[in-house]
Every structure is written in structure tokens, then in C-alpha cells.
Enzyme design. Sequence first.
Site, PDB file in Angstrom:
ATOM      1  N   SER A   1     -73.111-101.537  13.855  1.00  0.00           N
ATOM      2  CA  SER A   1     -72.063-101.894  12.900  1.00  0.00           C
ATOM      3  C   SER A   1     -71.287-100.675  12.410  1.00  0.00           C
ATOM      4  O   SER A   1     -70.101-100.781  12.102  1.00  0.00           O
ATOM      5  CB  SER A   1     -72.652-102.667  11.724  1.00  0.00           C
ATOM      6  OG  SER A   1     -73.577-101.875  11.019  1.00  0.00           O
TER       7      SER A   1
ATOM      8  N   ALA B   1     -68.616-100.408  14.988  1.00  0.00           N
ATOM      9  CA  ALA B   1     -67.791-101.619  15.015  1.00  0.00           C
ATOM     10  C   ALA B   1     -66.847-101.677  13.818  1.00  0.00           C
ATOM     11  O   ALA B   1     -65.691-102.083  13.935  1.00  0.00           O
ATOM     12  CB  ALA B   1     -68.680-102.857  15.055  1.00  0.00           C
TER      13      ALA B   1
ATOM     14  N   GLU C   1     -70.059 -98.093  27.586  1.00  0.00           N
ATOM     15  CA  GLU C   1     -68.599 -98.094  27.546  1.00  0.00           C
ATOM     16  C   GLU C   1     -68.168 -98.253  26.099  1.00  0.00           C
ATOM     17  O   GLU C   1     -68.608 -99.166  25.410  1.00  0.00           O
ATOM     18  CB  GLU C   1     -68.035 -99.233  28.395  1.00  0.00           C
ATOM     19  CG  GLU C   1     -66.528 -99.173  28.563  1.00  0.00           C
ATOM     20  CD  GLU C   1     -65.787-100.123  27.640  1.00  0.00           C
ATOM     21  OE1 GLU C   1     -64.657 -99.773  27.239  1.00  0.00           O
ATOM     22  OE2 GLU C   1     -66.320-101.182  27.307  1.00  0.00           O
TER      23      GLU C   1
ATOM     24  N   GLN D   1     -80.147 -95.295  38.292  1.00  0.00           N
ATOM     25  CA  GLN D   1     -78.995 -94.436  37.993  1.00  0.00           C
ATOM     26  C   GLN D   1     -79.337 -93.381  36.954  1.00  0.00           C
ATOM     27  O   GLN D   1     -80.095 -93.612  36.029  1.00  0.00           O
ATOM     28  CB  GLN D   1     -77.788 -95.263  37.553  1.00  0.00           C
ATOM     29  CG  GLN D   1     -77.913 -95.902  36.190  1.00  0.00           C
ATOM     30  CD  GLN D   1     -76.726 -96.806  35.867  1.00  0.00           C
ATOM     31  OE1 GLN D   1     -75.930 -97.162  36.726  1.00  0.00           O
ATOM     32  NE2 GLN D   1     -76.619 -97.192  34.614  1.00  0.00           N
TER      33      GLN D   1
END
Length: 188
Positions: free
Chosen positions: A112, A115, A137, A180
Site C-alpha cells: 500500500s 500504491a 514490474e 531465472q
Amino acid sequence: MSIKSDKWIRRMAQEHGMIEPFVERQVRGEQDSRVISFGVSSYGYDVRCADEFKVFTNINSATVDPKNFDAGSFVDIKSDVCIIPPNSFALARTVEYFRIPRDVLTICLGKSTYARCGIIVNVTPLEPEWEGHVTLEFSNTTTLPAKIYANEGVAQMLFLQSDEECEVSYKDRGGKYQGQRGVTLPRT
């Protein structure tokens, strides 16, 4: 399918290497410095962003094509902070390396703190028996530059355990992002 608690997360990390490196408590600050929290929470694990970033720039192409992605569309940055241009995005990776059990699906949600500043974190689910560093991302939805902090919390992983194992895991089907390391660009 049930969500797993801090006790389960701690046990799986310590006994089975599910998360490495693993922080067994929630870190909110160190000495007099403020940090965005990371480590174990009640029903999740707050991951940290490493200091490797790929910031998107549109100097080489006019179209973003996931089947023919131009690695030259990114500028590589190694730093304790990353500035994402307005209405752009950056890729990074978690500090933590994950090994997901065969009967578990892991969902990632943004924090948050980011965000509420217009910075959205997107990660697809970590599938059963997937392992690796998680590529993160970050989308800057604002009209101003936005800052991401390395080695601090950026997202929360929630672990959902099924009542039965899947027939075919990510590892079984040879998933293209298996194992990865570092920031990984799109593969087809």
C-alpha cells in the site's frame, strides 16, 4: 485451498529453502532510519527489491511487442534507488530466491505504501515447483517521476496450499522462466 501462516512460511523457509535469504520477522526500521517493511507478516512474506533495475525508454521503437521485445528499450541501472519516468515502468528483481512447493500457488500483491503513491507492482503467480528470482514490474501511473527503494519491501507474497498436488507442475512442463536469476525480459 488455504492461505498459509507465518509459522508455515518460517518452517518452509528454514527447513526446505523456500525463500533465500529469509528474514524471519517483519522489519519496519533499522536504528533511526525508516524503511518500507519486509520479511514475514501474519499470512505472507514481504519481499525486497534488489538494486538492479531496467527502466523503460522509448527511444528505439514505436511499438512494444512481447513476441519480439527489444532489450534496447531499457536502460540498466544499479543503484539504491530507481527513478521511474512519468507514465512509464521499470523492471527489477527480488532479493529473495524462491522454491515453490508442488502443492502451493503463490500470489503477489503490491504494498500500500507504493500504491498510495501511484506506483503499481505487477507479478504473475509463482506456480507449483517454480524457482528463481521474481522479476518485478513497477508502473508509474503518475505524471511525475516516482522513486523505488532497493533492499526495502515492495510487494507481499501470499502462499496458497491446495488439498492435492497438481498433475503437472511448472518444473514438469519445463517453464521458460524456471531458475531465472537477475531481471528477466519477456521470452516466447
